[in-house]
Scaffold this motif. Sequence first.
Motif, PDB file in Angstrom:
ATOM      1  N   ILE A  73     -45.584 -30.836  57.268  1.00 36.21           N
ATOM      2  CA  ILE A  73     -45.035 -31.695  56.217  1.00 36.21           C
ATOM      3  C   ILE A  73     -44.837 -30.890  54.934  1.00 36.21           C
ATOM      4  O   ILE A  73     -43.819 -31.029  54.262  1.00 36.21           O
ATOM      5  CB  ILE A  73     -45.919 -32.934  55.984  1.00 36.21           C
ATOM      6  CG1 ILE A  73     -45.798 -33.866  57.197  1.00 36.21           C
ATOM      7  CG2 ILE A  73     -45.527 -33.667  54.707  1.00 36.21           C
ATOM      8  CD1 ILE A  73     -46.738 -35.053  57.171  1.00 36.21           C
ATOM      9  N   PHE A  76     -41.770 -28.890  55.443  1.00 34.97           N
ATOM     10  CA  PHE A  76     -40.607 -29.774  55.363  1.00 34.97           C
ATOM     11  C   PHE A  76     -40.281 -30.100  53.904  1.00 34.97           C
ATOM     12  O   PHE A  76     -39.131 -30.022  53.486  1.00 34.97           O
ATOM     13  CB  PHE A  76     -40.870 -31.060  56.157  1.00 34.97           C
ATOM     14  CG  PHE A  76     -39.839 -32.125  55.933  1.00 34.97           C
ATOM     15  CD1 PHE A  76     -38.585 -32.020  56.515  1.00 34.97           C
ATOM     16  CD2 PHE A  76     -40.114 -33.218  55.134  1.00 34.97           C
ATOM     17  CE1 PHE A  76     -37.616 -32.997  56.304  1.00 34.97           C
ATOM     18  CE2 PHE A  76     -39.168 -34.201  54.912  1.00 34.97           C
ATOM     19  CZ  PHE A  76     -37.910 -34.095  55.498  1.00 34.97           C
ATOM     20  N   MET A  77     -41.307 -30.466  53.135  1.00 36.68           N
ATOM     21  CA  MET A  77     -41.092 -30.799  51.721  1.00 36.68           C
ATOM     22  C   MET A  77     -40.499 -29.606  50.969  1.00 36.68           C
ATOM     23  O   MET A  77     -39.620 -29.765  50.134  1.00 36.68           O
ATOM     24  CB  MET A  77     -42.407 -31.229  51.060  1.00 36.68           C
ATOM     25  CG  MET A  77     -43.017 -32.496  51.615  1.00 36.68           C
ATOM     26  SD  MET A  77     -42.097 -33.980  51.236  1.00 36.68           S
ATOM     27  CE  MET A  77     -42.257 -34.050  49.473  1.00 36.68           C
ATOM     28  N   GLN A  80     -36.624 -29.092  51.313  1.00 34.83           N
ATOM     29  CA  GLN A  80     -35.715 -30.123  50.810  1.00 34.83           C
ATOM     30  C   GLN A  80     -35.191 -29.780  49.420  1.00 34.83           C
ATOM     31  O   GLN A  80     -35.923 -29.256  48.591  1.00 34.83           O
ATOM     32  CB  GLN A  80     -36.427 -31.481  50.761  1.00 34.83           C
ATOM     33  CG  GLN A  80     -36.948 -31.944  52.105  1.00 34.83           C
ATOM     34  CD  GLN A  80     -35.857 -32.014  53.148  1.00 34.83           C
ATOM     35  OE1 GLN A  80     -34.885 -32.754  53.009  1.00 34.83           O
ATOM     36  NE2 GLN A  80     -35.994 -31.240  54.207  1.00 34.83           N
ATOM     37  N   VAL A  89     -39.166 -38.799  55.726  1.00 34.29           N
ATOM     38  CA  VAL A  89     -40.200 -38.001  56.394  1.00 34.29           C
ATOM     39  C   VAL A  89     -40.398 -38.536  57.812  1.00 34.29           C
ATOM     40  O   VAL A  89     -40.458 -37.764  58.765  1.00 34.29           O
ATOM     41  CB  VAL A  89     -41.521 -38.019  55.594  1.00 34.29           C
ATOM     42  CG1 VAL A  89     -42.624 -37.290  56.362  1.00 34.29           C
ATOM     43  CG2 VAL A  89     -41.336 -37.393  54.215  1.00 34.29           C
ATOM     44  N   ASN A  92     -37.770 -37.399  60.261  1.00 31.41           N
ATOM     45  CA  ASN A  92     -37.906 -36.012  60.671  1.00 31.41           C
ATOM     46  C   ASN A  92     -39.148 -35.756  61.520  1.00 31.41           C
ATOM     47  O   ASN A  92     -39.253 -34.718  62.154  1.00 31.41           O
ATOM     48  CB  ASN A  92     -37.900 -35.108  59.435  1.00 31.41           C
ATOM     49  CG  ASN A  92     -36.518 -34.964  58.872  1.00 31.41           C
ATOM     50  OD1 ASN A  92     -35.758 -34.131  59.306  1.00 31.41           O
ATOM     51  ND2 ASN A  92     -36.163 -35.832  57.929  1.00 31.41           N
ATOM     52  N   LEU A 101     -48.417 -39.912  58.172  1.00 36.67           N
ATOM     53  CA  LEU A 101     -47.454 -39.334  57.236  1.00 36.67           C
ATOM     54  C   LEU A 101     -47.719 -39.827  55.817  1.00 36.67           C
ATOM     55  O   LEU A 101     -47.725 -39.039  54.863  1.00 36.67           O
ATOM     56  CB  LEU A 101     -46.026 -39.673  57.673  1.00 36.67           C
ATOM     57  CG  LEU A 101     -45.615 -39.160  59.058  1.00 36.67           C
ATOM     58  CD1 LEU A 101     -44.241 -39.692  59.430  1.00 36.67           C
ATOM     59  CD2 LEU A 101     -45.661 -37.649  59.115  1.00 36.67           C
ATOM     60  N   LEU A 105     -48.900 -37.593  52.506  1.00 35.34           N
ATOM     61  CA  LEU A 105     -48.205 -37.581  51.214  1.00 35.34           C
ATOM     62  C   LEU A 105     -49.139 -37.990  50.078  1.00 35.34           C
ATOM     63  O   LEU A 105     -49.113 -37.393  48.997  1.00 35.34           O
ATOM     64  CB  LEU A 105     -46.979 -38.491  51.254  1.00 35.34           C
ATOM     65  CG  LEU A 105     -45.810 -37.996  52.093  1.00 35.34           C
ATOM     66  CD1 LEU A 105     -44.721 -39.060  52.176  1.00 35.34           C
ATOM     67  CD2 LEU A 105     -45.244 -36.696  51.539  1.00 35.34           C
TER      68      LEU A 105
END
Length: 188
Positions: A73, A76-77, A80, A89, A92, A101, A105
């Motif tokens: 994660i 991924f963040m 972006q 999120v 994905n 998830l 976060l």
Amino acid sequence: MANRTWNQRSIVLYFYFYFRDSGENNTLLFQIYIGFRSPLIFWESSRELVDMQEIEKHLKDLGIRPTAMRILIYQFMGSQNAAVSLSLVEENFDKSDRTTLYRTLKTFEDKGIVHQIDDGTGIPKYALCQHEHQAKKHSDLHLHFHCTHCNETICLTEHRIPQINLPDGFVPEDINMLIKGICDSCSG
């Protein structure tokens, strides 16, 4: 060599592939992650592996256990260009649990890795903080831009929110400065 890492719901295998050069030094060529709870397969080059190791170290430094999901994660963040909603999120990481998830976060937000943005849409969005972690509680005092055409929210980190002197007795808890308009991608 394969290492196994377990958490409550998943098993992730890490495969490391080395190349021995003429100087008898081992150079890591690539690493593969295979997740068995959700069908995740990631191929990492040695350059990307450095990023993964940096993410793992960063999470450990902040007192966060670097699970495979948290590392993914975070990665991924970082990939972006705009703030992301929990729904994005989820899209994905569609095989992952929504609660996991969301908790990831929130943990990242509590530890100052991401900040939440209220862009007026009623859907909280999250963006990776672009500063060194220096305090337990922080504020990302920069502007945000929300495009009314594509609905993306972008951090404008180079534009700081000015210091505002409040009257005596007023205690600020949060500052959010948002500009709405059309982004450069949509206006061109």
